[in-house]
Design an enzyme around this catalytic site. Sequence first.
Site, PDB file in Angstrom:
ATOM      1  N   ASP A 119       0.848  -1.226  -0.383  1.00 15.43           N
ATOM      2  CA  ASP A 119      -0.093   0.182   0.015  1.00 15.43           C
ATOM      3  C   ASP A 119       0.651   1.219  -0.147  1.00 15.43           C
ATOM      4  O   ASP A 119       0.865   1.789   1.599  1.00 15.43           O
ATOM      5  CB  ASP A 119      -0.711   0.024   1.350  1.00 15.43           C
ATOM      6  CG  ASP A 119      -0.341  -0.025   2.630  1.00 15.43           C
ATOM      7  OD1 ASP A 119       0.788   0.051   2.410  1.00 15.43           O
ATOM      8  OD2 ASP A 119      -0.711   0.322   3.488  1.00 15.43           O
TER       9      ASP A 119
ATOM     10  N   ASP B 194       6.684   1.435   2.058  1.00 15.29           N
ATOM     11  CA  ASP B 194       6.869   0.510   0.870  1.00 15.29           C
ATOM     12  C   ASP B 194       7.711   0.387  -0.431  1.00 15.29           C
ATOM     13  O   ASP B 194       7.737   0.094  -1.087  1.00 15.29           O
ATOM     14  CB  ASP B 194       5.379   0.115   0.436  1.00 15.29           C
ATOM     15  CG  ASP B 194       4.186   0.226   1.436  1.00 15.29           C
ATOM     16  OD1 ASP B 194       4.079   1.089   2.797  1.00 15.29           O
ATOM     17  OD2 ASP B 194       3.461  -0.901   1.701  1.00 15.29           O
TER      18      ASP B 194
ATOM     19  N   ASN C 216      -2.399   2.785   3.225  1.00 12.53           N
ATOM     20  CA  ASN C 216      -1.581   3.659   3.843  1.00 12.53           C
ATOM     21  C   ASN C 216      -2.198   5.167   3.199  1.00 12.53           C
ATOM     22  O   ASN C 216      -2.817   5.955   3.617  1.00 12.53           O
ATOM     23  CB  ASN C 216      -0.240   4.269   3.711  1.00 12.53           C
ATOM     24  CG  ASN C 216       0.042   3.710   4.638  1.00 12.53           C
ATOM     25  OD1 ASN C 216       0.674   3.535   5.674  1.00 12.53           O
ATOM     26  ND2 ASN C 216       1.518   2.622   3.936  1.00 12.53           N
TER      27      ASN C 216
ATOM     28  N   THR D   3       3.147  -6.105   2.919  1.00 10.60           N
ATOM     29  CA  THR D   3       3.744  -4.880   3.731  1.00 10.60           C
ATOM     30  C   THR D   3       2.266  -3.956   3.755  1.00 10.60           C
ATOM     31  O   THR D   3       2.501  -2.396   4.129  1.00 10.60           O
ATOM     32  CB  THR D   3       4.748  -4.254   3.019  1.00 10.60           C
ATOM     33  OG1 THR D   3       4.466  -3.431   1.553  1.00 10.60           O
ATOM     34  CG2 THR D   3       5.868  -5.642   3.088  1.00 10.60           C
TER      35      THR D   3
ATOM     36  N   PHE E 282      -0.856  -1.354  12.730  1.00  7.66           N
ATOM     37  CA  PHE E 282      -1.824  -0.467  11.911  1.00  7.66           C
ATOM     38  C   PHE E 282      -2.456  -1.300  10.291  1.00  7.66           C
ATOM     39  O   PHE E 282      -3.380  -1.448  10.038  1.00  7.66           O
ATOM     40  CB  PHE E 282      -0.961   0.747  10.761  1.00  7.66           C
ATOM     41  CG  PHE E 282      -1.750   0.899   9.870  1.00  7.66           C
ATOM     42  CD1 PHE E 282      -2.509   2.438   9.442  1.00  7.66           C
ATOM     43  CD2 PHE E 282      -1.606   1.066   7.945  1.00  7.66           C
ATOM     44  CE1 PHE E 282      -3.227   3.273   8.772  1.00  7.66           C
ATOM     45  CE2 PHE E 282      -2.391   1.161   7.399  1.00  7.66           C
ATOM     46  CZ  PHE E 282      -3.465   2.422   7.482  1.00  7.66           C
ATOM     47  N   ASN E 283      -1.391  -1.617  10.432  1.00  8.40           N
ATOM     48  CA  ASN E 283      -1.749  -3.112   8.733  1.00  8.40           C
ATOM     49  C   ASN E 283      -2.844  -4.450   9.384  1.00  8.40           C
ATOM     50  O   ASN E 283      -3.961  -4.435   8.881  1.00  8.40           O
ATOM     51  CB  ASN E 283      -0.595  -4.353   8.134  1.00  8.40           C
ATOM     52  CG  ASN E 283       0.363  -2.988   7.159  1.00  8.40           C
ATOM     53  OD1 ASN E 283       0.195  -2.128   6.884  1.00  8.40           O
ATOM     54  ND2 ASN E 283       1.853  -3.118   7.017  1.00  8.40           N
TER      55      ASN E 283
ATOM     56  N   HIS F 134       9.925  -0.639   8.077  1.00  5.94           N
ATOM     57  CA  HIS F 134       8.913  -2.034   8.794  1.00  5.94           C
ATOM     58  C   HIS F 134       8.377  -2.350   7.334  1.00  5.94           C
ATOM     59  O   HIS F 134       8.670  -3.814   7.394  1.00  5.94           O
ATOM     60  CB  HIS F 134       7.241  -1.320   8.718  1.00  5.94           C
ATOM     61  CG  HIS F 134       7.366  -0.311  10.034  1.00  5.94           C
ATOM     62  ND1 HIS F 134       6.863  -0.689  11.395  1.00  5.94           N
ATOM     63  CD2 HIS F 134       6.921   0.808   9.721  1.00  5.94           C
ATOM     64  CE1 HIS F 134       6.873   0.229  11.764  1.00  5.94           C
ATOM     65  NE2 HIS F 134       6.684   1.748  11.300  1.00  5.94           N
ATOM     66  N   ASP F 135       8.165  -2.043   6.248  1.00  3.01           N
ATOM     67  CA  ASP F 135       8.414  -3.225   5.124  1.00  3.01           C
ATOM     68  C   ASP F 135       9.629  -3.358   4.406  1.00  3.01           C
ATOM     69  O   ASP F 135       9.328  -4.738   3.988  1.00  3.01           O
ATOM     70  CB  ASP F 135       7.367  -2.320   4.291  1.00  3.01           C
ATOM     71  CG  ASP F 135       6.176  -1.602   4.211  1.00  3.01           C
ATOM     72  OD1 ASP F 135       5.638  -2.365   5.985  1.00  3.01           O
ATOM     73  OD2 ASP F 135       5.676  -1.443   4.170  1.00  3.01           O
TER      74      ASP F 135
HETATM   75  C1  BDR Z   1       2.420  -0.197   8.194  1.00  5.66           C
HETATM   76  O1  BDR Z   1       1.812   1.048   8.658  1.00  5.66           O
HETATM   77  C2  BDR Z   1       2.245   1.638   7.639  1.00  5.66           C
HETATM   78  O2  BDR Z   1       1.739   2.389   7.725  1.00  5.66           O
HETATM   79  C3  BDR Z   1       3.470   1.439   7.102  1.00  5.66           C
HETATM   80  O3  BDR Z   1       3.386   1.615   5.482  1.00  5.66           O
HETATM   81  C4  BDR Z   1       3.401  -0.483   7.108  1.00  5.66           C
HETATM   82  O4  BDR Z   1       3.440  -1.695   6.623  1.00  5.66           O
HETATM   83  C5  BDR Z   1       3.315  -0.670  10.047  1.00  5.66           C
HETATM   84  O5  BDR Z   1       2.319  -0.564  10.920  1.00  5.66           O
HETATM   85 CA    CA Z   2       2.876  -0.244   4.327  1.00  2.75          CA
END
Ligand code: BDR
Ligand code: CA
Length: 315
Positions: A11, A16, A40, A126, A168-169, A241-242
């Site tokens: 996303d 990402d 996102n 991701t 978040f994801n 993160h990704d």
């Molecule tokens: C995840 O949330 C998104 O904002 C980032 O792209 C990542 O995949 C982190 O919590």
């Molecule tokens: Ca992401």
Amino acid sequence: MAPASIILDCDPGIDDAVAILLALGSPEVQLAAITTVVGNTSLANATANALRVLEWVGRPDIPVAAGAERALVHGASRDAADAHGETGLDGSGLPAPTISPVGEHAVELIARLALAEPGRHTLVATGPLTNVALLAALRPQAFAALRRVVVMGGSALGGGNMSPYAEFNVWSDPEAAERVLQSGADTTLVGLDVTRRAILDGDDVAVLEQLPVLGPGLAGMLRFYMRKHIEWYGQEVVFQHDSLALAQVIDPTLLTVVHCHVEVDTGSGPARGATLVDRHGVFGGAPNVHWAEDLDVERFRSLLMARLTALAAAL
Ligand code: BDR
Ligand code: CA
């Protein structure tokens, strides 16, 4: 050894976008396709951003397919525009894409690739898991034909980033995440416990800014994303993160994983979207997830910097 084939469901999203660049700069992996999901930012923005990144690095040959426009059950009440900007890729300065996504839905593209070469493709997710859950539901044979699934998502000990517990994801589509985790697929979960330690700092960004072709756009978007990290955590760092989920395929020794039972809270209470990581087998559920609980911080940072540098040098 032949490179591992990856389908990236994402996303984009600034981190990402960096994960896409990491894949393209790494000889251990081959990016077979990118699929996009709302998260996102809107599905339209996420799809445009994947295309913008591919055009930037001269890889319009990689197919991009758009997927789910909203979560399975309850559409998420928030995107992440505060962190990634209104376009999802603010600060990058990249032009609108001139290339287009393929006509197929993301689920159909993944299914077609998986069935054509069973056991070959690793699906790295991701973003919210909506597309992956739809694949499991609609094309179970294709889902089973994936080599394995690596997800950036969840959190255990360090708390969430959307609520005290939820990452978040997973928070964006808890029902989809739960469906994927209980699917029986070989699943690795790379959550906030390790991704909050996968950082670049201001000095790293200054080094990246000097790279040919990639430098200004990369530094611009990382600095945009960093503003939020400074506000939240009081440090001049930017979490990757990704890229860390992607790096788990490039070099599985970067992360220490434990095989244990993980469930998602799909209720409507304050822990909705939390991952319950049963590290000590208290629930008695069968292990279903390789949960990442430790990271070689410095080796990850060096890998990411080296691969972004190599990609830029080859452009
Ligand atoms: C995840 O949330 C998104 O904002 C980032 O792209 C990542 O995949 C982190 O919590
Ligand atoms: Ca992401």
